[in-house]
Design an enzyme around this catalytic site. Structure first.
Site, PDB file in Angstrom:
ATOM      1  CG  ASN A 161     125.319   2.663  14.920  1.00 53.32           C
ATOM      2  OD1 ASN A 161     126.210   3.512  14.957  1.00 53.32           O
ATOM      3  ND2 ASN A 161     124.050   2.981  14.709  1.00 53.32           N
ATOM      4  CB  SER A 205     118.850   3.874  15.138  1.00 52.17           C
ATOM      5  OG  SER A 205     118.114   4.393  16.202  1.00 52.17           O
ATOM      6  CD  GLU A 232     123.341   0.084   8.651  1.00 54.69           C
ATOM      7  OE1 GLU A 232     124.552   0.042   8.862  1.00 54.69           O
ATOM      8  OE2 GLU A 232     122.489  -0.046   9.552  1.00 54.69           O
ATOM      9  CG  HIS A 237     119.427   2.511  10.089  1.00 56.65           C
ATOM     10  ND1 HIS A 237     120.683   2.208  10.547  1.00 56.65           N
ATOM     11  CD2 HIS A 237     119.014   3.547  10.850  1.00 56.65           C
ATOM     12  CE1 HIS A 237     121.006   3.022  11.534  1.00 56.65           C
ATOM     13  NE2 HIS A 237     120.007   3.845  11.728  1.00 56.65           N
TER      14      HIS A 237
HETATM   15  P1  NAI Z   1     111.721  12.466  16.547  1.00 59.25           P
HETATM   16  O1  NAI Z   1     111.385  12.471  17.985  1.00 59.25           O
HETATM   17  O2  NAI Z   1     112.401  13.647  15.962  1.00 59.25           O
HETATM   18  O3  NAI Z   1     110.403  12.194  15.701  1.00 59.25           O
HETATM   19  C1  NAI Z   1     109.486  11.168  15.989  1.00 59.25           C
HETATM   20  C2  NAI Z   1     108.115  11.620  15.521  1.00 59.25           C
HETATM   21  O4  NAI Z   1     107.245  10.500  15.607  1.00 59.25           O
HETATM   22  C3  NAI Z   1     107.509  12.725  16.378  1.00 59.25           C
HETATM   23  O5  NAI Z   1     107.092  13.774  15.532  1.00 59.25           O
HETATM   24  C4  NAI Z   1     106.342  12.039  17.088  1.00 59.25           C
HETATM   25  O6  NAI Z   1     105.242  12.909  17.283  1.00 59.25           O
HETATM   26  C5  NAI Z   1     105.995  10.935  16.126  1.00 59.25           C
HETATM   27  N1  NAI Z   1     105.338   9.789  16.727  1.00 59.25           N
HETATM   28  C6  NAI Z   1     105.631   9.196  17.908  1.00 59.25           C
HETATM   29  N2  NAI Z   1     104.806   8.135  18.097  1.00 59.25           N
HETATM   30  C7  NAI Z   1     104.014   8.055  17.012  1.00 59.25           C
HETATM   31  C8  NAI Z   1     102.979   7.162  16.606  1.00 59.25           C
HETATM   32  N3  NAI Z   1     102.630   6.121  17.361  1.00 59.25           N
HETATM   33  N4  NAI Z   1     102.370   7.373  15.418  1.00 59.25           N
HETATM   34  C9  NAI Z   1     102.735   8.412  14.636  1.00 59.25           C
HETATM   35  N5  NAI Z   1     103.681   9.298  14.977  1.00 59.25           N
HETATM   36  C10 NAI Z   1     104.332   9.108  16.142  1.00 59.25           C
HETATM   37  O7  NAI Z   1     112.590  11.138  16.324  1.00 59.25           O
HETATM   38  P2  NAI Z   1     113.683  10.838  15.197  1.00 59.25           P
HETATM   39  O8  NAI Z   1     115.018  11.240  15.678  1.00 59.25           O
HETATM   40  O9  NAI Z   1     113.193  11.340  13.891  1.00 59.25           O
HETATM   41  O10 NAI Z   1     113.681   9.236  15.195  1.00 59.25           O
HETATM   42  C11 NAI Z   1     112.652   8.492  14.615  1.00 59.25           C
HETATM   43  C12 NAI Z   1     113.115   7.074  14.385  1.00 59.25           C
HETATM   44  O11 NAI Z   1     114.280   7.084  13.555  1.00 59.25           O
HETATM   45  C13 NAI Z   1     113.503   6.317  15.631  1.00 59.25           C
HETATM   46  O12 NAI Z   1     113.132   4.974  15.469  1.00 59.25           O
HETATM   47  C14 NAI Z   1     115.008   6.464  15.671  1.00 59.25           C
HETATM   48  O13 NAI Z   1     115.631   5.433  16.371  1.00 59.25           O
HETATM   49  C15 NAI Z   1     115.346   6.415  14.210  1.00 59.25           C
HETATM   50  N6  NAI Z   1     116.607   7.046  13.810  1.00 59.25           N
HETATM   51  C16 NAI Z   1     116.990   8.253  14.333  1.00 59.25           C
HETATM   52  C17 NAI Z   1     118.174   8.843  13.917  1.00 59.25           C
HETATM   53  C18 NAI Z   1     118.593  10.159  14.449  1.00 59.25           C
HETATM   54  O14 NAI Z   1     119.772  10.525  14.289  1.00 59.25           O
HETATM   55  N7  NAI Z   1     117.726  10.937  15.075  1.00 59.25           N
HETATM   56  C19 NAI Z   1     119.053   8.196  12.911  1.00 59.25           C
HETATM   57  C20 NAI Z   1     118.511   6.966  12.368  1.00 59.25           C
HETATM   58  C21 NAI Z   1     117.358   6.418  12.840  1.00 59.25           C
END
Ligand code: NAI
Length: 512
Positions: free
Chosen positions: A194, A123, A156, A144
């Site tokens: 954003n 993001s 995006e 995105h």
């Molecule tokens: P989250 O914390 O819910 O999930 C991340 C997952 O990735 C976890 O299950 C973790 O175990 C896993 N993980 C971490 N390092 C890893 C690796 N090296 N290899 C494989 N798995 C790994 O995070 P979320 O919120 O789903 O965010 C994920 C991405 O999406 C981030 O880059 C975030 O910036 C982006 N994002 C998040 C949004 C949101 O509203 N939460 C919206 C749009 C984008």
């Protein structure tokens, strides 16, 4: 060009909030999905949660049981990254950390076929930086999604410096085939949504810092006059004041402290105080038990005027004439520069000057300014302000006029550009700036802000409805009033205003 066929295996890495949702979207479109996470049990857990969510859709007859079962059957939980080797498209949704993401992409380049497309759901991180130094940066793009991914339509599609146009187009077409509303975006801090949304929060925070009105009144005006789904403070409380603070600071830093993006101290103070919004039960609003929602300020009923003169063209506020007529107020038409005249005052739409300054310059009747409304024919609320030198009777007469039209009237301090106009002028300015910088086209800007942020109109289309000259003058006046670079008008906005042309619906950005 068309998107990837639904037989193409899609690997989703990271089975958290976003990864699980994205896996569901890809599987719903018929792709075999490989779901991998560093935590071994995370993919299976995500699929179980998904089954629960789909069961509720089945209950509500929004999906058949067979389709729900087929969808989850297409998602394979993977225990090892090597199981992803046949994927044609990877969507990474792991932790928001540049070094960790780069290491993962380097590993994927070794593992996957050279024609695989690698995308990231980051993001905030630069796609250019993520791809820099990798072997095939041309096959890396941003994809995105917004949270929750199965519901939010905007995706995006972000090109870094090296991303091949054809690759971005395949990702775009694939997202479209998945039922999403993709928008092409050039990598820039905050990407498109954003970045353009910054003033929605910034102008609210500034208004609060200036004590021009209270939180509840501000939000009521943004919703009821501006037509936005949520007020800025309600939204800040919902997303988390700290989360928004982090984005604001990161975007400000990434643009080398451009005053356009300058954060407001009051937000930092809220974070320091631990008032983070709904999650701490205290933010701009109080969510603790027993605390009722605060009432927006509304002027007490005031005498209704018998007649009004309308001088010249009211522009975007023209519907006030019909509304006054329907309210039984006699309307007289006169030539002039666009104002409503009551015996006690002159009423005009803000142009970014304070009422005080404008009355002094125009040397007319006591001046009362009113704010922008999305649709003056139906808006249930309006903000007004009187010049410091206007007698009380002026404000009372203006209040009575709008009340007679069936509007709640909120009096705010005499700040430049008032509330809705200032917000919309700045959103439009940011929208034009994004087009000017080649980050997206006008249609993309408007689509992004409507699809992901629920704006009632795209900022470019809205500025065109107001009139680009009025938006430009408003920004110039606000800039002068504050003596700040923050409000400098985008050169593209100024240019289109001068040319008497619009921007949306033209091929202008593409043909430059
Ligand atoms: P989250 O914390 O819910 O999930 C991340 C997952 O990735 C976890 O299950 C973790 O175990 C896993 N993980 C971490 N390092 C890893 C690796 N090296 N290899 C494989 N798995 C790994 O995070 P979320 O919120 O789903 O965010 C994920 C991405 O999406 C981030 O880059 C975030 O910036 C982006 N994002 C998040 C949004 C949101 O509203 N939460 C919206 C749009 C984008």
């Amino acid at each position: 060009m068309s998107g990837l066929p639904s037989t193409t295996p899609v690997a989703v890495i990271g089975a958290g909030t976003m990864g699980a949702g994205i896996a569901q979207v890809a599987a719903a479109a018929g792709h075999p999905v490989l779901l991998f996470d560093a935590r071994a049990n995370a993919p299976a857990h995500a699929i179980e949660l998904m089954k629960g969510g789909l069961a509720r859709l089945v209950e509500r007859k929004r999906m058949s049981e067979a389709d729900a079962a087929a969808l989850t059957a297409r998602i394979r939980p993977c225990g090892s990254i090597s199981e992803l080797k046949d994927a044609g498209l990877v969507i990474e949704a792991i932790v928001e950390d540049m070094a960790v993401k780069r290491a993962l992409f380097a590993e994927l380049e070794e593992l996957l076929k050279p024609d695989a497309i690698l995308t990231t759901n980051t993001s905030s991180l630069s796609i250019t930086e993520l791809a820099g130094g990798l072997k095939r940066p041309e096959r890396i793009a941003g994809m995105h999604f917004f949270n929750p991914a199965p519901i939010m339509p905007l995706v995006e599609i972000i090109r870094g410096f090296a991303t091949e146009a054809g690759v971005a187009q395949i990702v775009f077409d694939t997202a479209k085939a998945w039922g999403k509303k993709p928008v092409h975006v050039k990598s820039t801090p905050g990407f498109l949504g954003n970045r353009v949304a910054r003033p929605f929060y910034g102008e609210a925070l500034r208004t609060l810092e200036e004590s021009a009105t209270d939180v509840a009144t501000y939000d009521a005006l943004i919703r009821e006059a501006g037509g936005f789904r949520m007020g800025a403070f309600e939204l800040l409380d919902l997303v988390g004041i700290d989360v928004n603070w982090a984005v604001t600071n990161s975007v400000y830093g990434a643009y080398f402290q451009d005053p356009r993006y300058k954060p407001f101290r009051i937000q930092g103070e809220m974070v320091a105080a631990g008032r983070l919004g709904r999650k701490t039960k205290l933010g701009f609003y109080d969510y603790r038990e027993g605390a009722g929602p605060p009432r927006p300020q509304e002027a007490a009923p005031t005498a209704v005027p018998a007649h009004v003169s309308i001088e010249g063209d009211l522009g975007v506020a023209a519907a006030l004439e019909g509304r006054a007529g329907r309210a039984g107020i006699a309307v007289r038409r006169l030539p002039g520069t666009g104002a409503l005249v009551l015996p006690e005052c002159r009423l005009a739409l803000s142009d970014g000057r304070t009422a005080t300054e404008r009355m002094a310059q125009e040397n007319t009747l006591p001046l009362v300014l009113f704010d922008l409304a999305l649709d003056y024919a139906v808006a249930p609320r309006i903000a007004i302000t009187a010049a410091d030198q206007a007698p009380r009777a002026a404000l009372a007469a203006a209040t009575g006029f709008f009340q007679a039209l069936g509007m709640k009237v909120s009096t705010v301090d005499d700040i430049p550009g008032l509330i809705v106009l200032r917000t919309v002028a700045m959103l439009a300015n940011f929208g034009f700036d994004a087009v000017h910088a080649g980050i997206a086209d006008a249609a993309g800007v408007d689509l992004a802000m409507q699809a992901a942020f629920n704006y009632p109109l795209g900022p470019v289309a809205w500025a065109e409805r107001i009139g680009l000259p009025h938006v430009t003058v408003t920004l110039d006046n606000i800039a002068r009033a504050y003596g700040e670079d923050r409000y400098r008008a985008s050169p593209l906005l100024r240019r289109r205003a001068a040319a008497g042309l619009t921007l949306s619906g033209t091929t202008f950005p593409a043909s430059r």
